[in-house]
Every structure is written in C-alpha cells, then in structure tokens.
Design a protein around this motif. Structure first.
Motif, PDB file in Angstrom:
ATOM      1  N   THR A   1       0.834  -1.205   0.000  1.00 43.15           N
ATOM      2  CA  THR A   1       0.000   0.000   0.000  1.00 43.15           C
ATOM      3  C   THR A   1       0.865   1.249   0.000  1.00 43.15           C
ATOM      4  OG1 THR A   1      -1.723  -1.181   1.228  1.00 43.15           O
ATOM      5  CG2 THR A   1      -1.837   1.227   1.216  1.00 43.15           C
ATOM      6  N   ARG A   2       1.901   1.229   0.794  1.00 36.20           N
ATOM      7  CA  ARG A   2       2.817   2.369   0.865  1.00 36.20           C
ATOM      8  C   ARG A   2       3.502   2.602  -0.479  1.00 36.20           C
ATOM      9  NH1 ARG A   2       8.401   2.343   4.311  1.00 36.20           N
ATOM     10  NH2 ARG A   2       8.872   4.577   4.230  1.00 36.20           N
ATOM     11  N   ALA A   3       3.916   1.509  -1.143  1.00 41.65           N
ATOM     12  CA  ALA A   3       4.582   1.635  -2.436  1.00 41.65           C
ATOM     13  C   ALA A   3       3.658   2.221  -3.497  1.00 41.65           C
ATOM     14  CB  ALA A   3       5.092   0.265  -2.886  1.00 41.65           C
ATOM     15  N   VAL A   4       2.374   1.845  -3.438  1.00 39.93           N
ATOM     16  CA  VAL A   4       1.417   2.295  -4.447  1.00 39.93           C
ATOM     17  C   VAL A   4       0.910   3.707  -4.157  1.00 39.93           C
ATOM     18  CG1 VAL A   4      -0.879   1.862  -5.439  1.00 39.93           C
ATOM     19  CG2 VAL A   4       0.704  -0.041  -5.053  1.00 39.93           C
ATOM     20  N   LEU A   5       0.606   3.995  -2.888  1.00 40.45           N
ATOM     21  CA  LEU A   5      -0.104   5.231  -2.542  1.00 40.45           C
ATOM     22  C   LEU A   5       0.747   6.282  -1.842  1.00 40.45           C
ATOM     23  CD1 LEU A   5      -3.440   3.648  -1.223  1.00 40.45           C
ATOM     24  CD2 LEU A   5      -2.917   4.472  -3.528  1.00 40.45           C
ATOM     25  N   GLY A   6       1.859   5.885  -1.219  1.00 39.04           N
ATOM     26  CA  GLY A   6       2.703   6.842  -0.513  1.00 39.04           C
ATOM     27  C   GLY A   6       2.419   6.906   0.981  1.00 39.04           C
ATOM     28  N   ASP A   7       3.338   7.518   1.716  1.00 34.49           N
ATOM     29  CA  ASP A   7       3.263   7.558   3.177  1.00 34.49           C
ATOM     30  C   ASP A   7       2.023   8.290   3.684  1.00 34.49           C
ATOM     31  OD1 ASP A   7       5.687   6.288   3.008  1.00 34.49           O
ATOM     32  OD2 ASP A   7       6.820   7.802   4.124  1.00 34.49           O
ATOM     33  N   ARG A   8       1.743   9.455   3.130  1.00 36.16           N
ATOM     34  CA  ARG A   8       0.624  10.246   3.642  1.00 36.16           C
ATOM     35  C   ARG A   8      -0.699   9.505   3.470  1.00 36.16           C
ATOM     36  NH1 ARG A   8      -0.749  15.007   5.570  1.00 36.16           N
ATOM     37  NH2 ARG A   8      -2.852  15.779   5.185  1.00 36.16           N
ATOM     38  N   ALA A   9      -0.858   8.831   2.351  1.00 38.53           N
ATOM     39  CA  ALA A   9      -2.104   8.104   2.116  1.00 38.53           C
ATOM     40  C   ALA A   9      -2.280   6.982   3.127  1.00 38.53           C
ATOM     41  CB  ALA A   9      -2.125   7.542   0.700  1.00 38.53           C
ATOM     42  N   VAL A  10      -1.189   6.334   3.522  1.00 37.66           N
ATOM     43  CA  VAL A  10      -1.287   5.259   4.518  1.00 37.66           C
ATOM     44  C   VAL A  10      -1.737   5.838   5.860  1.00 37.66           C
ATOM     45  CG1 VAL A  10      -0.049   3.442   5.756  1.00 37.66           C
ATOM     46  CG2 VAL A  10       0.408   3.834   3.329  1.00 37.66           C
ATOM     47  N   ARG A  11      -1.175   6.997   6.240  1.00 38.55           N
ATOM     48  CA  ARG A  11      -1.626   7.659   7.473  1.00 38.55           C
ATOM     49  C   ARG A  11      -3.112   8.022   7.385  1.00 38.55           C
ATOM     50  NH1 ARG A  11       3.331  10.582   7.216  1.00 38.55           N
ATOM     51  NH2 ARG A  11       4.782   9.973   8.859  1.00 38.55           N
ATOM     52  N   GLU A  12      -3.528   8.540   6.241  1.00 38.99           N
ATOM     53  CA  GLU A  12      -4.930   8.930   6.060  1.00 38.99           C
ATOM     54  C   GLU A  12      -5.856   7.721   6.176  1.00 38.99           C
ATOM     55  OE1 GLU A  12      -4.707  10.853   2.288  1.00 38.99           O
ATOM     56  OE2 GLU A  12      -4.327  12.844   3.161  1.00 38.99           O
ATOM     57  N   LEU A  13      -5.413   6.581   5.681  1.00 36.80           N
ATOM     58  CA  LEU A  13      -6.203   5.356   5.809  1.00 36.80           C
ATOM     59  C   LEU A  13      -6.344   4.950   7.273  1.00 36.80           C
ATOM     60  CD1 LEU A  13      -4.702   3.432   2.770  1.00 36.80           C
ATOM     61  CD2 LEU A  13      -7.140   3.967   3.060  1.00 36.80           C
ATOM     62  N   GLY A  14      -5.267   5.108   8.047  1.00 33.33           N
ATOM     63  CA  GLY A  14      -5.347   4.811   9.476  1.00 33.33           C
ATOM     64  C   GLY A  14      -6.334   5.717  10.191  1.00 33.33           C
ATOM     65  N   PHE A  15      -6.285   7.008   9.871  1.00 32.48           N
ATOM     66  CA  PHE A  15      -7.209   7.970  10.463  1.00 32.48           C
ATOM     67  C   PHE A  15      -8.652   7.618  10.107  1.00 32.48           C
ATOM     68  CE2 PHE A  15      -9.498  11.878  11.063  1.00 32.48           C
ATOM     69  CZ  PHE A  15      -8.829  12.566  12.066  1.00 32.48           C
ATOM     70  N   ALA A  16      -8.878   7.312   8.824  1.00 38.09           N
ATOM     71  CA  ALA A  16     -10.230   6.967   8.360  1.00 38.09           C
ATOM     72  C   ALA A  16     -10.717   5.680   8.994  1.00 38.09           C
ATOM     73  CB  ALA A  16     -10.235   6.839   6.840  1.00 38.09           C
ATOM     74  N   ARG A  17      -9.800   4.734   9.236  1.00 41.83           N
ATOM     75  CA  ARG A  17     -10.199   3.462   9.834  1.00 41.83           C
ATOM     76  C   ARG A  17     -10.695   3.658  11.267  1.00 41.83           C
ATOM     77  NH1 ARG A  17     -12.938  -0.167  10.237  1.00 41.83           N
ATOM     78  NH2 ARG A  17     -12.371  -2.173  11.122  1.00 41.83           N
ATOM     79  N   LEU A  18     -10.060   4.550  12.023  1.00 47.67           N
ATOM     80  CA  LEU A  18     -10.538   4.842  13.384  1.00 47.67           C
ATOM     81  C   LEU A  18     -11.941   5.410  13.336  1.00 47.67           C
ATOM     82  CD1 LEU A  18     -10.903   7.121  15.815  1.00 47.67           C
ATOM     83  CD2 LEU A  18      -9.950   4.875  16.404  1.00 47.67           C
ATOM     84  N   SER A  19     -12.184   6.336  12.414  1.00 45.79           N
ATOM     85  CA  SER A  19     -13.520   6.924  12.293  1.00 45.79           C
ATOM     86  C   SER A  19     -14.544   5.869  11.926  1.00 45.79           C
ATOM     87  CB  SER A  19     -13.509   8.035  11.227  1.00 45.79           C
ATOM     88  OG  SER A  19     -12.629   9.065  11.589  1.00 45.79           O
ATOM     89  N   ARG A  20     -14.194   4.980  10.993  1.00 46.34           N
ATOM     90  CA  ARG A  20     -15.114   3.934  10.569  1.00 46.34           C
ATOM     91  C   ARG A  20     -15.351   2.906  11.683  1.00 46.34           C
ATOM     92  NH1 ARG A  20     -16.036   2.351   5.343  1.00 46.34           N
ATOM     93  NH2 ARG A  20     -15.676   4.558   4.947  1.00 46.34           N
ATOM     94  N   ALA A  21     -14.329   2.682  12.507  1.00 43.92           N
ATOM     95  CA  ALA A  21     -14.460   1.701  13.584  1.00 43.92           C
ATOM     96  C   ALA A  21     -15.509   2.107  14.615  1.00 43.92           C
ATOM     97  CB  ALA A  21     -13.106   1.496  14.270  1.00 43.92           C
ATOM     98  N   MET A  22     -15.860   3.384  14.658  1.00 37.34           N
ATOM     99  CA  MET A  22     -16.905   3.827  15.575  1.00 37.34           C
ATOM    100  C   MET A  22     -18.286   3.365  15.129  1.00 37.34           C
ATOM    101  SD  MET A  22     -15.953   7.663  16.813  1.00 37.34           S
ATOM    102  CE  MET A  22     -17.394   7.633  17.877  1.00 37.34           C
TER     103      MET A  22
END
Length: 203
Positions: A68-89
């Motif tokens: 994922t990091r290779a395809v999308l880059g570091d910032r996108a991976v962080r954004e996915l983590g942030f979005a996952r916390l929101s979705r986990a609610m």
C-alpha cells in the motif's frame, strides 16, 4: 494457568478487512493487490480471502501495508489509518468501546491516550502490550513492548498506526475531523530495542 501455547503474532482480521474495504472504496485495492502479488508469488493463496477468519498473520500484514505504501505513498497510509478509526466507531468490535469513550471521555485527550492499550489488545495477538509512559497536557508517549523483528520493521504499519492514533486523540474534537484538518502529530520511532509512539495535540 498458561497453556504453554505461544500466540502467532497477528492482527485482527476485522481490522485488516476494514482496511481493504477503505481501499475498495477509494478505487485503489486492485493496484495494491497487484503490487502484493508481485512481491509474493504465494499471495494468491490468501489475498482474496481477507475478511475470512479471526486473525491475520503479521508477515502478511507487513507485506500488505508495504505494498500500500509503495502504491499510494506515506501520507495516504496515514490517512487510511485515520479513516479506519472513524469507521471503527460505526461497526465492528471496537465500536462499543469508541462510542462509549466519545460520550464519556472525549475530548479529554490525555485520558483517551491512557485508554489506548485497550484498543491494542482488541486488534492484536502475540504482539506484546502498549505501555503508557507519560501523559502531560498536549503530549503523550507510549511504548510497544514487542521486539518481534517483523513488527519493528513494519514501516507501512507504523504509518497506519500513526494515522489511527491521530484519529483517537482527535475523538470528539471539531478541529480534528480529518487528517488534513488537524495540527496534531504522531510519530513512531525505534527507541533502543522497542518502538515508541509520541503524540502531540492542542492542549
């Protein structure tokens, strides 16, 4: 009494399944899937079964995050983590816990940081514990006790956890609805033989 069985380091399949769903929604799963298959000729045996079962082995999680990091880059991976916390609610094993904290704790960020080990135990197996070392106004420091080489070297997963952690510290705050909005920071780095997470937020 211990059974003597050592748990294989793994992440909850629900967490990884949620990660894949986010990639699907963004139209990037096919590219990440192709990158993962290119890196591992045996990926065909498991990559289309993500979401089935209870636990996802750490070596596969590492490969998936690095792809994922290779395809999308570091910032996108962080954004996915942030979005996952929101979705986990909204759904899943973490939803009752996060909803309760949103009602009773947020936006007391220091207390949310102290509760982080409960989240870690819910989504990981055989990867040690989280130890909250320090919480002050605007700052928190957490240590991961695992010394598993795969975990220590999982930079893609570290980036994802940084984003996930920023979602947690921003819980209930109007100025932290997305990664682009927040001025909070999270950094995972090797300190000695273990990883440490440093969090900073607007006090």
């Amino acid at each position: 009494k211990s059974s003597g069985v050592v748990a294989v380091p793994a992440l909850s399949m629900q967490s990884i399944g949620g990660f894949r769903k986010l990639l699907d929604e963004r139209g990037t799963w096919s590219s990440v899937r192709a990158e993962t298959r290119a890196r591992d000729p045996f990926a065909d045996h498991w990559i289309d079964s993500i979401g089935d079962g209870t636990w996802f082995p750490i070596d596969r999680a590492s490969l998936l995050m690095e792809s994922t990091r290779a395809v999308l880059g570091d910032r996108a991976v962080r954004e996915l983590g942030f979005a996952r916390l929101s979705r986990a609610m909204d759904t899943g094993v973490l939803a009752p816990m996060l909803r309760s904290w949103a009602r009773t704790v947020a936006p007391d960020t220091g207390t949310l940081v102290k509760l982080a080990p409960h989240l870690w135990r819910a989504i990981s197996q055989g990867r040690g514990e989280l130890k909250v070392l320090e919480v002050e106004p605007g700052f928190g420091r957490i240590r991961f006790t695992s010394q598993h080489p795969m975990f220590l070297g999982m930079r893609g997963w570290h980036l994802y956890l940084e984003g996930f952690s920023l979602g947690l510290v921003g819980l209930g705050r109007a100025d932290a609805k997305s990664l682009a909005d927040t001025e909070d920071t999270a950094e995972i780095a090797l300190r000695g033989e273990r990883l440490a997470l440093a969090l900073r937020w607007r006090a």
